[in-house]
Write a protein that holds these residues in place. Structure first.
Motif, PDB file in Angstrom:
ATOM      1  N   GLU A 227       7.883 -11.732 -36.361  1.00  0.00           N
ATOM      2  CA  GLU A 227       6.530 -12.309 -36.419  1.00  0.00           C
ATOM      3  C   GLU A 227       5.789 -11.712 -37.427  1.00  0.00           C
ATOM      4  OE1 GLU A 227       4.286 -11.239 -32.841  1.00  0.00           O
ATOM      5  OE2 GLU A 227       5.942 -11.354 -31.436  1.00  0.00           O
ATOM      6  N   PHE A 228       6.232 -10.838 -38.121  1.00  0.00           N
ATOM      7  CA  PHE A 228       5.388 -10.401 -39.434  1.00  0.00           C
ATOM      8  C   PHE A 228       5.742 -11.200 -40.449  1.00  0.00           C
ATOM      9  CE2 PHE A 228       5.068  -7.751 -43.453  1.00  0.00           C
ATOM     10  CZ  PHE A 228       3.369  -7.445 -43.281  1.00  0.00           C
ATOM     11  N   PHE A 229       6.863 -11.646 -40.550  1.00  0.00           N
ATOM     12  CA  PHE A 229       7.430 -12.687 -41.728  1.00  0.00           C
ATOM     13  C   PHE A 229       6.523 -14.078 -41.318  1.00  0.00           C
ATOM     14  CE2 PHE A 229      11.164 -10.214 -42.758  1.00  0.00           C
ATOM     15  CZ  PHE A 229      10.889 -10.077 -43.756  1.00  0.00           C
ATOM     16  N   GLU A 230       6.429 -14.231 -40.060  1.00  0.00           N
ATOM     17  CA  GLU A 230       5.659 -15.587 -39.636  1.00  0.00           C
ATOM     18  C   GLU A 230       4.260 -15.310 -40.370  1.00  0.00           C
ATOM     19  OE1 GLU A 230       5.922 -16.547 -35.673  1.00  0.00           O
ATOM     20  OE2 GLU A 230       7.980 -16.401 -35.557  1.00  0.00           O
ATOM     21  N   PHE A 231       3.546 -14.284 -40.044  1.00  0.00           N
ATOM     22  CA  PHE A 231       2.193 -14.340 -40.199  1.00  0.00           C
ATOM     23  C   PHE A 231       1.999 -14.221 -41.846  1.00  0.00           C
ATOM     24  CE2 PHE A 231      -0.358 -10.569 -42.016  1.00  0.00           C
ATOM     25  CZ  PHE A 231      -1.719 -10.861 -41.489  1.00  0.00           C
ATOM     26  N   ALA A 232       3.036 -13.532 -42.374  1.00  0.00           N
ATOM     27  CA  ALA A 232       2.875 -13.468 -44.065  1.00  0.00           C
ATOM     28  C   ALA A 232       2.950 -15.036 -44.549  1.00  0.00           C
ATOM     29  CB  ALA A 232       3.940 -12.691 -44.491  1.00  0.00           C
ATOM     30  N   LEU A 233       3.905 -15.775 -44.088  1.00  0.00           N
ATOM     31  CA  LEU A 233       4.096 -17.075 -44.598  1.00  0.00           C
ATOM     32  C   LEU A 233       2.919 -17.859 -44.216  1.00  0.00           C
ATOM     33  CD1 LEU A 233       6.260 -19.154 -45.540  1.00  0.00           C
ATOM     34  CD2 LEU A 233       6.935 -19.667 -43.096  1.00  0.00           C
ATOM     35  N   LYS A 234       2.142 -17.838 -43.039  1.00  0.00           N
ATOM     36  CA  LYS A 234       1.246 -18.571 -42.710  1.00  0.00           C
ATOM     37  C   LYS A 234      -0.049 -18.100 -43.724  1.00  0.00           C
ATOM     38  CE  LYS A 234       1.924 -19.290 -37.927  1.00  0.00           C
ATOM     39  NZ  LYS A 234       1.655 -19.283 -36.446  1.00  0.00           N
ATOM     40  N   GLN A 235      -0.027 -16.843 -44.120  1.00  0.00           N
ATOM     41  CA  GLN A 235      -1.257 -16.248 -45.131  1.00  0.00           C
ATOM     42  C   GLN A 235      -0.686 -16.926 -46.565  1.00  0.00           C
ATOM     43  OE1 GLN A 235      -3.944 -15.092 -43.845  1.00  0.00           O
ATOM     44  NE2 GLN A 235      -3.004 -15.480 -41.982  1.00  0.00           N
ATOM     45  N   ARG A 236       0.642 -17.208 -46.737  1.00  0.00           N
ATOM     46  CA  ARG A 236       1.012 -17.635 -48.129  1.00  0.00           C
ATOM     47  C   ARG A 236       1.199 -16.307 -49.058  1.00  0.00           C
ATOM     48  NH1 ARG A 236      -1.737 -23.130 -50.092  1.00  0.00           N
ATOM     49  NH2 ARG A 236      -1.108 -24.474 -48.206  1.00  0.00           N
ATOM     50  N   MET A 237       1.463 -15.127 -48.311  1.00  0.00           N
ATOM     51  CA  MET A 237       1.865 -14.007 -48.798  1.00  0.00           C
ATOM     52  C   MET A 237       3.288 -13.467 -48.896  1.00  0.00           C
ATOM     53  SD  MET A 237      -1.032 -12.415 -49.409  1.00  0.00           S
ATOM     54  CE  MET A 237      -2.976 -12.881 -49.184  1.00  0.00           C
ATOM     55  N   THR A 238       3.941 -12.646 -49.661  1.00  0.00           N
ATOM     56  CA  THR A 238       5.366 -12.100 -49.781  1.00  0.00           C
ATOM     57  C   THR A 238       5.170 -10.647 -49.326  1.00  0.00           C
ATOM     58  OG1 THR A 238       5.742 -13.605 -51.510  1.00  0.00           O
ATOM     59  CG2 THR A 238       7.045 -12.043 -51.129  1.00  0.00           C
ATOM     60  N   PRO A 239       6.028 -10.449 -48.153  1.00  0.00           N
ATOM     61  CA  PRO A 239       6.019  -8.865 -47.899  1.00  0.00           C
ATOM     62  C   PRO A 239       6.927  -8.053 -49.004  1.00  0.00           C
ATOM     63  CG  PRO A 239       6.355 -10.321 -45.909  1.00  0.00           C
ATOM     64  CD  PRO A 239       6.470 -11.364 -47.199  1.00  0.00           C
ATOM     65  N   ILE A 240       6.553  -6.700 -49.113  1.00  0.00           N
ATOM     66  CA  ILE A 240       7.703  -6.033 -49.749  1.00  0.00           C
ATOM     67  C   ILE A 240       7.426  -4.867 -48.982  1.00  0.00           C
ATOM     68  CG2 ILE A 240       7.804  -4.636 -52.180  1.00  0.00           C
ATOM     69  CD1 ILE A 240       7.728  -7.721 -52.631  1.00  0.00           C
ATOM     70  N   PHE A 241       8.884  -4.271 -48.776  1.00  0.00           N
ATOM     71  CA  PHE A 241       8.913  -3.086 -47.959  1.00  0.00           C
ATOM     72  C   PHE A 241       9.367  -1.848 -48.931  1.00  0.00           C
ATOM     73  CE2 PHE A 241       9.768  -7.061 -45.801  1.00  0.00           C
ATOM     74  CZ  PHE A 241       9.165  -6.763 -44.441  1.00  0.00           C
ATOM     75  N   TYR A 242       8.450  -0.809 -48.742  1.00  0.00           N
ATOM     76  CA  TYR A 242       8.705   0.396 -49.604  1.00  0.00           C
ATOM     77  C   TYR A 242       9.288   1.464 -48.667  1.00  0.00           C
ATOM     78  CZ  TYR A 242       7.337   4.277 -52.633  1.00  0.00           C
ATOM     79  OH  TYR A 242       7.113   5.519 -53.345  1.00  0.00           O
ATOM     80  N   GLN A 243       9.948   2.398 -49.220  1.00  0.00           N
ATOM     81  CA  GLN A 243      10.677   3.490 -48.410  1.00  0.00           C
ATOM     82  C   GLN A 243      11.436   3.019 -47.090  1.00  0.00           C
ATOM     83  OE1 GLN A 243       8.912   7.375 -48.053  1.00  0.00           O
ATOM     84  NE2 GLN A 243       7.371   7.071 -49.958  1.00  0.00           N
ATOM     85  N   ALA A 244      11.673   1.752 -47.181  1.00  0.00           N
ATOM     86  CA  ALA A 244      12.593   1.312 -45.822  1.00  0.00           C
ATOM     87  C   ALA A 244      13.765   1.987 -45.677  1.00  0.00           C
ATOM     88  CB  ALA A 244      12.759  -0.138 -46.138  1.00  0.00           C
ATOM     89  N   SER A 245      14.165   2.115 -44.567  1.00  0.00           N
ATOM     90  CA  SER A 245      15.597   2.593 -44.280  1.00  0.00           C
ATOM     91  C   SER A 245      16.467   1.377 -44.178  1.00  0.00           C
ATOM     92  CB  SER A 245      15.510   3.509 -43.020  1.00  0.00           C
ATOM     93  OG  SER A 245      15.501   2.407 -41.965  1.00  0.00           O
ATOM     94  N   GLU A 246      17.999   1.782 -43.922  1.00  0.00           N
ATOM     95  CA  GLU A 246      18.920   0.812 -43.863  1.00  0.00           C
ATOM     96  C   GLU A 246      19.045   0.068 -42.614  1.00  0.00           C
ATOM     97  OE1 GLU A 246      22.495   2.413 -46.734  1.00  0.00           O
ATOM     98  OE2 GLU A 246      22.197   3.203 -44.851  1.00  0.00           O
ATOM     99  N   GLN A 247      18.157   0.440 -41.619  1.00  0.00           N
ATOM    100  CA  GLN A 247      18.381   0.037 -40.367  1.00  0.00           C
ATOM    101  C   GLN A 247      17.816  -1.541 -40.060  1.00  0.00           C
ATOM    102  OE1 GLN A 247      16.058   2.184 -37.445  1.00  0.00           O
ATOM    103  NE2 GLN A 247      16.481   1.098 -35.680  1.00  0.00           N
TER     104      GLN A 247
END
Length: 368
Positions: free
Chosen positions: A96-116
């Protein structure tokens, strides 16, 4: 007639001002209350306490059962850590977050993400760049007996014998204690600015959410303190978070705070004590590592002039039993630009009450 019109518009302006400020304050209280109740309901992780800095935007997905915190810069949404919430719905929440970012024409970047969630990211063309490791102490097996901790035992015995006192206190805090901590914090900062986003900063509102470890000299003066956020739900994990100490503190003061806190947490039944990130720890050590990670390895080995990466790893290694890899997850881009943007976000002085909610509702409507 003119005077009546002036009075009328003056009243309108005053009412608008009062209502605006009332709504802002009320919104702040609602945001903090919701964040706290969410973490208590679903549990948090070793980064969840940073939500209480109130300098991030929060994306709520899956009928408010998944929470993702982020900060926007330009056309990028910098997400801090992994999502939290209902474990059965986290993967769908990320979608859902990726969908939201796409509609906003934004690119998500994940900082301090785990391998999960690495598979979720990689299937979308994202790359994982190891930025370091998070240090943790397994309290179920931790003990200070044996040769490794002989120095720690000596430090603890010395401070105790000389009348220094360690204690853990819980909110709400008296005004006098908050003023003591403020004084220690200001001296530690030494006119430097506080940081934010992924780094804790001192404020009465922030510190008031957590238990605090205190270390006092024989005269009762506060020498050092550390905030101790927990996962809230099952009380399995506690972290040593915001640490501040007086400049004239005796040598090994923070060693005493660390070892005393770890033993206290073990006694209280916690399973894990988080010690935070060790940047660039074990990055680029594999022969097949990407060249960016090998450059980062060079910085780890030779960066003491600017930041003592090796020293921090060595210090936390005195206590840590486990190390968890953390990553920067990004789309194909110029990595150095992303890092510069991240540094800018972290170095921005946090402003209270910036926290904004974005809810993903049914029928694909977003409400801010």
């Amino acid at each position: 007639m003119f005077i009546a019109i002036v009075i009328f518009f003056t009243i309108i302006v005053v009412i608008t001002f009062l209502l605006t400020n009332f709504l802002k304050k009320d919104h702040h209280k609602i945001n903090v209350s919701f964040t706290l109740s969410f973490i208590k309901r679903f549990g948090g992780n070793t980064l969840s306490h940073l939500l209480f800095l109130e300098d991030k935007q929060l994306f709520l997905a899956q009928d408010d059962s998944v929470l993702i915190s982020y900060k926007q810069m330009g056309k990028k949404l910098f997400v801090l850590g992994d999502p939290i919430g209902d474990k059965e719905k986290l993967d769908d929440g990320i979608e859902e977050f990726f969908e939201f970012a796409l509609k906003q024409r934004m690119t998500p970047i994940f900082y301090q993400a785990s391998e999960q969630y690495s598979l979720n990211y990689q299937k979308r063309g994202y790359r994982l760049f190891k930025i370091g490791e998070e240090a943790k102490v397994d309290l179920n097996t931790f003990a200070i007996e044996g040769k490794k901790f002989s120095n720690m035992r000596n430090i603890r015995n010395k401070f105790t014998k000389e009348g220094y006192r360690f204690s853990v206190v819980h909110p709400p805090y008296r005004k006098e204690l908050l003023e003591e901590m403020q004084f220690v914090s200001d001296e530690w900062l030494n006119d430097r600015k506080e940081k934010g986003f992924s780094v804790s900063s001192f404020s009465e509102d922030y510190i008031g959410h957590f238990s605090v470890a205190l270390f006092r000299d024989p005269n009762g003066s506060l020498l050092a303190f550390a905030s101790l956020p927990s996962d809230y739900q099952q009380k399995q994990t506690i972290s040593i978070d915001l640490m501040r100490y007086r400049k004239h503190s005796p040598r090994a003061t923070m060693d005493m705070v660390f070892i005393s806190t770890i033993l206290w947490a073990k006694e209280k039944g916690y399973s894990v004590c988080g010690l935070g990130m060790s940047p660039l720890s074990n990055v680029g050590i594999d022969p097949g590592s990407p060249y960016q990670e090998k450059l980062a390895r060079y910085a780890f080995l030779n960066g003491c002039k600017y930041y003592n990466f090796k020293g921090l790893r060595k210090y936390k290694g005195k206590f840590a039993t486990n190390w968890t890899p953390r990553y920067l997850v990004y789309k194909k881009s110029v990595l150095v630009i992303i890092i510069i943007q991240l540094i800018s976000i972290v170095r921005k002085v946090p402003k209270q009450n910036e926290l904004i909610f974005v809810r993903k509702l049914t029928r694909n409507k977003q409400v801010v």
